[in-house]
Design an enzyme around this catalytic site. Structure first.
Site, mmCIF file in Angstrom:
data_model
loop_
_atom_site.group_PDB
_atom_site.id
_atom_site.type_symbol
_atom_site.label_atom_id
_atom_site.label_comp_id
_atom_site.label_asym_id
_atom_site.label_seq_id
_atom_site.Cartn_x
_atom_site.Cartn_y
_atom_site.Cartn_z
ATOM 1 N N ASP A 179 37.288 68.538 51.121
ATOM 2 C CA ASP A 179 37.770 69.707 51.855
ATOM 3 C C ASP A 179 37.484 71.007 51.120
ATOM 4 O O ASP A 179 37.216 72.027 51.748
ATOM 5 C CB ASP A 179 39.276 69.580 52.126
ATOM 6 C CG ASP A 179 39.530 68.735 53.364
ATOM 7 O OD1 ASP A 179 38.819 68.944 54.368
ATOM 8 O OD2 ASP A 179 40.393 67.852 53.324
ATOM 9 N N CYS A 238 39.770 63.636 43.433
ATOM 10 C CA CYS A 238 39.840 62.431 44.265
ATOM 11 C C CYS A 238 38.910 62.494 45.471
ATOM 12 O O CYS A 238 38.906 61.613 46.305
ATOM 13 C CB CYS A 238 41.274 62.155 44.704
ATOM 14 S SG CYS A 238 41.940 63.447 45.759
ATOM 15 N N HIS A 296 34.528 42.367 57.724
ATOM 16 C CA HIS A 296 34.841 41.445 56.629
ATOM 17 C C HIS A 296 33.596 40.896 55.966
ATOM 18 O O HIS A 296 33.588 40.626 54.779
ATOM 19 C CB HIS A 296 35.708 40.308 57.144
ATOM 20 C CG HIS A 296 35.061 39.659 58.278
ATOM 21 N ND1 HIS A 296 35.382 39.956 59.572
ATOM 22 C CD2 HIS A 296 34.025 38.822 58.307
ATOM 23 C CE1 HIS A 296 34.567 39.291 60.345
ATOM 24 N NE2 HIS A 296 33.737 38.601 59.611
ATOM 25 N N GLU A 347 42.488 71.899 47.762
ATOM 26 C CA GLU A 347 41.428 71.679 48.748
ATOM 27 C C GLU A 347 41.015 72.976 49.432
ATOM 28 O O GLU A 347 40.077 73.002 50.212
ATOM 29 C CB GLU A 347 41.917 70.714 49.833
ATOM 30 C CG GLU A 347 42.450 69.413 49.290
ATOM 31 C CD GLU A 347 42.783 68.427 50.386
ATOM 32 O OE1 GLU A 347 41.943 67.581 50.677
ATOM 33 O OE2 GLU A 347 43.909 68.501 50.929
HETATM 34 C C1 PEP Z 1 39.298 65.531 49.999
HETATM 35 O O1 PEP Z 1 39.398 66.400 50.863
HETATM 36 O O2 PEP Z 1 38.459 65.573 49.068
HETATM 37 C C2 PEP Z 1 40.176 64.353 50.043
HETATM 38 C C3 PEP Z 1 40.209 63.481 49.061
HETATM 39 O O3 PEP Z 1 40.933 64.183 51.163
HETATM 40 P P1 PEP Z 1 40.363 63.621 52.555
HETATM 41 O O4 PEP Z 1 38.932 63.213 52.323
HETATM 42 O O5 PEP Z 1 41.248 62.508 52.929
HETATM 43 O O6 PEP Z 1 40.500 64.825 53.422
HETATM 44 MG MG MG Z 2 41.149 66.402 52.112
#
Ligand code: PEP
Ligand code: MG
Length: 571
Positions: A458, A505, A193, A434
């Protein structure tokens, strides 16, 4: 004598000020027995102290209007701990059964709770033990009649550097009006925190300094470099001057960034870009809201399932998803179905795999556990009635996995119809790209799904055959490898031609150094940790999409990783 200590950089920026040591000996309380006729009075003393701290916290909560939402959430959590029967009720029982003093009974119960927290694997939840310590410390203070600690305002214009073993969010609120320039603590981690609150207040902080409280003297001059994790004690004039200049530059940059919060992200040539937030647990949505993210682009739901003995049931999941929709107030929330396996283990997992990253993870795991998957799908559908929810499926490689998922989704819908529960009949379903196989056969995905999200973390792992959790090959993990860039580019372009939204993402989306590259590839939806949003937005506002598109086309023809890196740096 000047010396330098290294710790964990958790909140960026430079702070220069005088040390204010905060003591932490309160929890070493005396232990004594109480006469039978005074036992009830001892219980009342405990109850009164708890009630007084609760009232104090509620008062701070009510007055925390201008404070960041994280602070409000922490105050709420502290109040919740005071209502936990494992803490106060159990301490009362201890006073009665063992005829002991209230502070000792409370500290015993606290230690039991702390032990339970220490056994939790998930770092965020494990660090909540510090909150239990702090709330108990506050009650003990009242029981002992201790005054609170506030650093005095300085007259020389320099702020106060709070030096502590650990700090509570209530402390930080109290410090808000007292020119606190920075925090340094013995313990803590990036999800503790102190770190979270320091970041949300934009106060430089370095934690995990081990024994800083023992080597710094009250009032000593201190420099904190919250970006590099460096603390300089008693600096000489030359170092001080250098850091004064750096501090001025950082502050100028930061004040400019804050002004970007309410600005729509668009490139110089008018291309609109959406910047969404990645979250792991429902309270993280507050941070997303705080930086005015355009929505949640990735809610990693596995964190709801990890570090516990049994999976959350439909109602618990429904409440979690609905609460994020509520926080985001009408903005889109993309919830990813359970992505476990590989580095994200469930408690008591029975399957042992030699190559977990290539094994039964993410959608493969869910399809092998249809009962669990159906429960999550029903919870998601139920929540879809309360906002703009989108369902995202992780780690797809082949079209039959999408087909099987959609069959299960139809089944979940039928089950809810039978129960006469409302949901969004047209809830959008998307897939994560991915795995190279998915990026190379995108038609099978765009025909079946409403949107795509590229998980670069990934995608890099599977394209380069680099286990993302293996330190021995970490130096080979290269987001700018031409093969990776071509797969990302191809996915964005093919998706757009098919009229399917594509976002990124993975960590690349939140890296300001990759923003221009991704804009040049045609990306118009980024999803990242809320703390990265403003910096990336700044890059987007400075970018010329048409100009970058031409340059990126040329860059993608290169196949030497070093030349690609140079070209990206020049963008
Ligand atoms: C990724 O693989 O880029 C992703 C966003 O998923 P995670 O990092 O949760 O595997
Ligand atoms: Mg991933």
């Amino acid at each position: 004598m000047s010396f330098t200590v290294h710790g964990l950089a958790v909140s960026q920026g430079i702070a220069i000020g005088h040390a204010h040591l905060v003591s932490h000996a309160l929890l070493e309380v005396a232990h004594f027995t109480v006469a039978p006729k005074h036992v009830e009075a001892e219980v009342t003393r405990l109850r009164d102290a708890v009630a007084s701290v609760k009232a104090e916290l509620a008062g701070l909560k009510a007055a925390s209007g201008s404070a960041p939402s994280e602070v409000d959430a922490f105050l709420g959590m502290h109040i919740m701990f005071l209502e936990d029967p494992m803490l106060v009720d159990a301490a009362e029982a201890l006073i009665r059964s063992r005829r002991v003093n209230a502070e000792w009974a409370l500290v015993q119960q606290m230690e039991q709770l702390v032990e339970q927290f220490e056994a939790i694997e998930d770092a965020y939840l494990r660090e909540r033990k510090a909150d239990v310590l702090q709330v108990v410390e506050r009650v003990v203070k009242v029981l002992l009649g201790h005054p609170g600690h506030l650093p005095p305002k300085r007259k020389d214009g320099l702020g106060t550097i709070v030096v502590a073993h650990d700090l509570s969010p209530t402390d930080t609120i109290g410090f808000k009006d007292h020119a606190v320039a920075g925090f340094i603590t013995d313990v803590g981690g990036p999800t503790g925190h102190t770190a979270i609150v320091a970041r949300s207040l934009s106060i430089p902080a370095v934690v995990a300094l081990r024994h800083i409280r023992h080597v710094v003297k009250d009032d000593e001059l201190i420099i904190i470099d919250g970006t590099r994790g460096v603390v300089i004690v008693d600096p000489d004039e030359r170092v001080l001057e250098e850091y004064r200049l750096r501090k001025a530059a950082v502050e100028l940059e930061r004040s400019k960034l804050k002004r970007l919060k309410s600005m729509r992200a668009a490139t110089l040539d008018g291309e609109e870009v959406q910047i969404l937030a990645n979250i792991e647990l429902p309270p993280d949505a507050l941070q997303a809201k705080g930086v005015e993210a355009d929505g949640v682009g990735l809610f990693r739901t596995e964190f709801l399932f990890m570090s516990r003995e049994s999976w959350p049931d439909e109602d618990e999941q429904f409440e979690a998803y609905r609460s994020v929709l509520k926080t985001m107030a009408g903005k889109p929330v993309t919830v990813r179905t359970l992505d476990v396996g590989a580095d994200k283990e469930l408690e008591g997992a029975t399957r042992q795999e030699d190559n977990p990253a290539l094994g039964l993870r993410a959608i493969r795991y869910c399809l092998a556990e249809p009962k669990m998957f159906l429960t999550q799908l029903r919870a998601l559908l139920r929540a879809s009635h309360y906002g703009k929810l989108k369902i995202l499926i992780p780690m797809l490689a082949s079209s039959h996995e999408i087909d099987q998922t959609l069959i299960l989704l139809d089944k979940a819908k039928a089950q809810l119809r039978e129960r006469k529960i409302k949901f969004d009949e047209t809830v959008p379903v998307g897939g994560m790209i991915e795995v190279p196989a998915a990026a190379l056969c995108l038609g099978a995905f765009t025909r079946r799904l409403q949107f795509l999200s590229i998980g670069t973390n990934d995608l890099i792992q599977y394209t380069l055959a680099i286990d993302r959790g293996n330190e021995a090959v970490a130096h080979l993990y290269n987001p700018l490898h031409p093969a990776v860039l071509r797969l990302i580019h191809q996915t964005i372009q093919t998706g757009q031609k098919a009229g399917v939204d594509v976002s990124v993402c993975g960590e690349m989306a939140g890296d300001p150094d990759c923003a221009r590259l991704l804009i040049g590839m045609g990306l118009r939806q980024f999803s990242m940790h809320p703390a990265q949003i403003l910096e990336v937005k700044q890059e987007i506002l400075r970018a010329d999409a048409a100009d970058l598109a031409g340059k990126v086309q040329r860059l993608l023809k290169l196949d030497e990783p070093d030349r690609v890196r140079e070209a990206v740096e020049k963008l």
